[in-house]
Scaffold this motif. Structure first.
Motif, PDB file in Angstrom:
ATOM      1  N   LEU A 568      34.051  37.208  -8.365  1.00 35.14           N
ATOM      2  CA  LEU A 568      35.088  37.854  -9.161  1.00 35.14           C
ATOM      3  C   LEU A 568      34.591  38.413 -10.491  1.00 35.14           C
ATOM      4  O   LEU A 568      35.125  39.418 -10.985  1.00 35.14           O
ATOM      5  CB  LEU A 568      36.239  36.886  -9.425  1.00 35.14           C
ATOM      6  CG  LEU A 568      37.023  36.418  -8.192  1.00 35.14           C
ATOM      7  CD1 LEU A 568      38.093  35.406  -8.611  1.00 35.14           C
ATOM      8  CD2 LEU A 568      37.656  37.605  -7.482  1.00 35.14           C
ATOM      9  N   PHE A 569      33.642  37.788 -11.096  1.00 36.40           N
ATOM     10  CA  PHE A 569      33.322  38.160 -12.485  1.00 36.40           C
ATOM     11  C   PHE A 569      31.916  38.706 -12.700  1.00 36.40           C
ATOM     12  O   PHE A 569      31.672  39.384 -13.692  1.00 36.40           O
ATOM     13  CB  PHE A 569      33.514  36.926 -13.386  1.00 36.40           C
ATOM     14  CG  PHE A 569      34.922  36.392 -13.342  1.00 36.40           C
ATOM     15  CD1 PHE A 569      35.952  37.073 -13.979  1.00 36.40           C
ATOM     16  CD2 PHE A 569      35.211  35.223 -12.653  1.00 36.40           C
ATOM     17  CE1 PHE A 569      37.242  36.594 -13.933  1.00 36.40           C
ATOM     18  CE2 PHE A 569      36.507  34.741 -12.609  1.00 36.40           C
ATOM     19  CZ  PHE A 569      37.544  35.413 -13.240  1.00 36.40           C
ATOM     20  N   LEU A 570      30.993  38.372 -11.852  1.00 34.80           N
ATOM     21  CA  LEU A 570      29.624  38.813 -12.091  1.00 34.80           C
ATOM     22  C   LEU A 570      29.398  40.170 -11.441  1.00 34.80           C
ATOM     23  O   LEU A 570      29.930  40.458 -10.347  1.00 34.80           O
ATOM     24  CB  LEU A 570      28.628  37.797 -11.544  1.00 34.80           C
ATOM     25  CG  LEU A 570      28.653  36.416 -12.234  1.00 34.80           C
ATOM     26  CD1 LEU A 570      27.605  35.503 -11.619  1.00 34.80           C
ATOM     27  CD2 LEU A 570      28.411  36.555 -13.733  1.00 34.80           C
ATOM     28  N   PRO A 571      28.625  41.068 -12.132  1.00 37.96           N
ATOM     29  CA  PRO A 571      28.367  42.405 -11.549  1.00 37.96           C
ATOM     30  C   PRO A 571      27.511  42.297 -10.296  1.00 37.96           C
ATOM     31  O   PRO A 571      26.653  41.418 -10.190  1.00 37.96           O
ATOM     32  CB  PRO A 571      27.620  43.143 -12.685  1.00 37.96           C
ATOM     33  CG  PRO A 571      27.018  42.051 -13.501  1.00 37.96           C
ATOM     34  CD  PRO A 571      27.976  40.895 -13.427  1.00 37.96           C
TER      35      PRO A 571
END
Length: 572
Positions: A568-571
């Motif tokens: 969800l949050f890491l590229p």
């Protein structure tokens, strides 16, 4: 003195055409002498000449099969089973004969059987044969049986109970104590029908048993008996040690004494001090009436006086104490006097203290003292286990060091021997903190290994100051989640070999422990010269399966959280 009797037998047909009486006696086989002997007499009754057959098969079957019954059976149970089987067989044969040939006649018999064992007798009776108990001190002969016959003068020979009369037979039983010099007389109605009780008593004590039996029969013939005359005389010459049946009989017959105080007298024992009140038992110090030496009296608390199971357990403890208390390592139990007025146990008195008292006083034994005590207790446990007895409550409060410097194991009250009652066997006995894991957690049965684990826990506590797995209360589920800490870390003067030995005794895995008391004793005696290996560390899956599952769950949750964060949050 070993169990010994003098037996005499005499039988005459008298004015009858045939002798339908039969009697006999048999001693217990070699190796089973403690079961004493059995004697029986029968008077056959028939309308077709088969009375002799009924009497002979009944007596011979009983004598042949009694000692084949399990030794754990109480005498009345064995007699009831055997007599019932013989009655059923004979009743069935009578029916078959009647069915094949009208008026074929029936074969019935009376039966009086006497079992002498330890210092007691057990009597079984059906019909109108009789048993007499004659004391050597000149007391009147005591009639032990009641005739099962019609009371009308014209129907004296008509039996209301007999072997083979009905499909079910009701047997009278009686138990009592035996003394050296006692005489038992079994007779058919051809003897006691014409002789008075005073004559029976006087003739029974004449000469040896054989001469007495002949005197009884000849006196009956001279008195004009109209029936077969048979007498079996058994004179007690020597008694065996008290057996469990003797103690159980006292437990049923005698009541515990009331609460005693200093100066009270119980059967000659003068109470000198109260010692303990557990709520179940009372313990007193007293003075022996003859030797004037100090003894210990143990009895039931009045609140438990009416409990038959507690009485049986006290009787079992007295019997065990007499079996194992003679060879050292245990407190000797005195035999109860035949004329005891109450239920109690008499022990030797030993001054000194229990290990529990020593611990509470802050007395810290040296390593040498601990090893010496462990050797003595292990040796005593080995003797106990060879007798087939499991103590079930080894702990500091039950290990006593006397003023003579010797260690003894106390309190056989919850011990099991294979002869105890079902209630005692099923009792969850012992002190939780000293019970092995498989017994406490899994409901396993106590065995010799249970006693060795408890001894190991006791030694660990003595040396290290606390229990190997911590205090456990009766209402708790035991948690054996950590292996015991090395004793050498708790007490630097404990040698490595002793540390390994004690931790082996309390290992979580029963396969790592000592198998027998003799193995543990040998390891203690060898000491540092042949040290045992320390038990391997117990895997977490065995010590605490739940903790392993919790750890796996925690790792799984953490992995899933990291995966969600990454998605969800890491590229990407």
């Amino acid at each position: 003195m070993s169990f010994e009797v003098d037996i005499g037998y005499s039988s005459q047909r008298g004015p009858r055409d045939a002798n339908e009486d039969f009697a006999g006696a048999v001693h217990a086989p070699a190796g089973d002498e403690a079961r004493g002997l059995i004697a029986a007499i029968a008077d056959g009754v028939s309308s077709g000449g088969r009375g002799r057959e009924a009497a002979q098969t009944t007596v011979m079957g009983l004598l042949a099969d009694y000692f084949a019954t399990p030794a754990t059976w109480e005498p009345t149970a064995a007699l009831d089973r055997l007599i019932g089987a013989q009655n059923g067989w004979l009743a069935d044969h009578n029916r078959r004969r009647q069915g094949k040939q009208e008026g074929a006649g029936t074969a019935l018999t009376t039966l009086t059987a006497l079992v002498l064992h330890g210092q007691s007798y057990t009597l079984a009776h059906v019909g109108d044969t009789r048993a007499w108990h004659v004391r050597a001190d000149g007391e009147p002969a005591q009639l032990l049986t009641q005739d099962h016959a019609f009371d009308h003068p014209d129907m004296r020979s008509r039996l209301t109970r007999a072997i083979g009369l009905d499909d079910q037979v009701r047997v009278d039983y009686l138990q009592g104590d035996v003394r050296v010099g006692d005489c038992f007389v079994l007779s058919t109605d051809g003897v006691h029908g014409v002789l008075k009780p005073q004559q029976v008593a006087a003739l029974a004590l004449q000469g040896d048993a054989e001469a007495a039996s002949e005197a009884l029969v000849h006196a009956a013939l001279d008195a004009g008996t109209r029936d077969n005359a048979t007498a079996l005389v058994i004179r007690v010459v020597g008694l065996d040690a008290r057996q469990l049946d003797d103690e159980l009989g006292d437990g049923r017959r005698l009541a515990p004494p009331p609460v005693l105080k200093v100066g009270d007298v119980l059967d000659g024992y003068v109470v000198t001090a109260p010692v303990a009140d557990t709520g179940v038992h009372l313990l007193y110090q007293a003075r022996h009436p003859v030797t004037r030496e100090l003894v210990a009296l143990k009895t039931l608390h009045p609140s438990r006086a009416g409990d038959p199971q507690e009485r049986a357990m006290l009787a079992h403890e007295a019997w065990l104490g007499q079996r194992v208390g003679q060879g050292g390592g245990f407190v000797r139990v005195h035999e109860r006097a035949p004329d005891a007025s109450a239920l109690y146990i008499v022990f030797d008195w030993h001054g000194g203290r229990t290990l529990e008292q020593m611990r509470k006083d802050g007395t810290r034994g040296t390593v040498t003292e601990v090893v010496g005590a462990a050797i003595e207790v292990s040796r005593a446990l080995g003797r106990l286990h060879r007798h087939g007895v499991i103590h079930r409550d080894i702990k500091p409060g039950n290990l006593h060091r006397g003023d003579d410097g010797r260690w003894r194991i106390l309190d056989l009250g919850v011990a099991i021997s294979g002869r105890e009652g079902a209630a005692q066997r099923e009792l969850h006995a012992g002190t939780p903190s000293y019970i092995n894991p498989e017994q406490w957690e899994e409901g396993g049965v106590a065995d010799a290994g249970s006693d060795l684990f408890a001894l190991g826990a006791t030694l660990y506590q003595w040396l290290g100051g606390h229990l190997p797995y911590g205090e456990i209360e009766p209402y708790q589920v035991a948690r054996y989640r950590r292996d015991p800490v090395a004793l050498s870390r708790l007490r630097p003067d404990v040698p490595v070999w002793l540390d390994h030995l004690v931790r082996k005794a309390v290992a979580r895995d029963p396969r790592e422990r000592f198998e027998t008391a003799e193995e543990m004793l040998l390891a203690l005696e060898r000491g540092a010269s042949r040290p045992v290996n320390a038990p391997a560390a117990t895997p977490l899956i065995r010590r605490d399966p739940l903790a392993l599952y919790q750890l796996a769950l925690g790792v799984s949750v953490l992995f899933n959280v990291l995966l969600i964060v990454w998605l969800l949050f890491l590229p990407r």
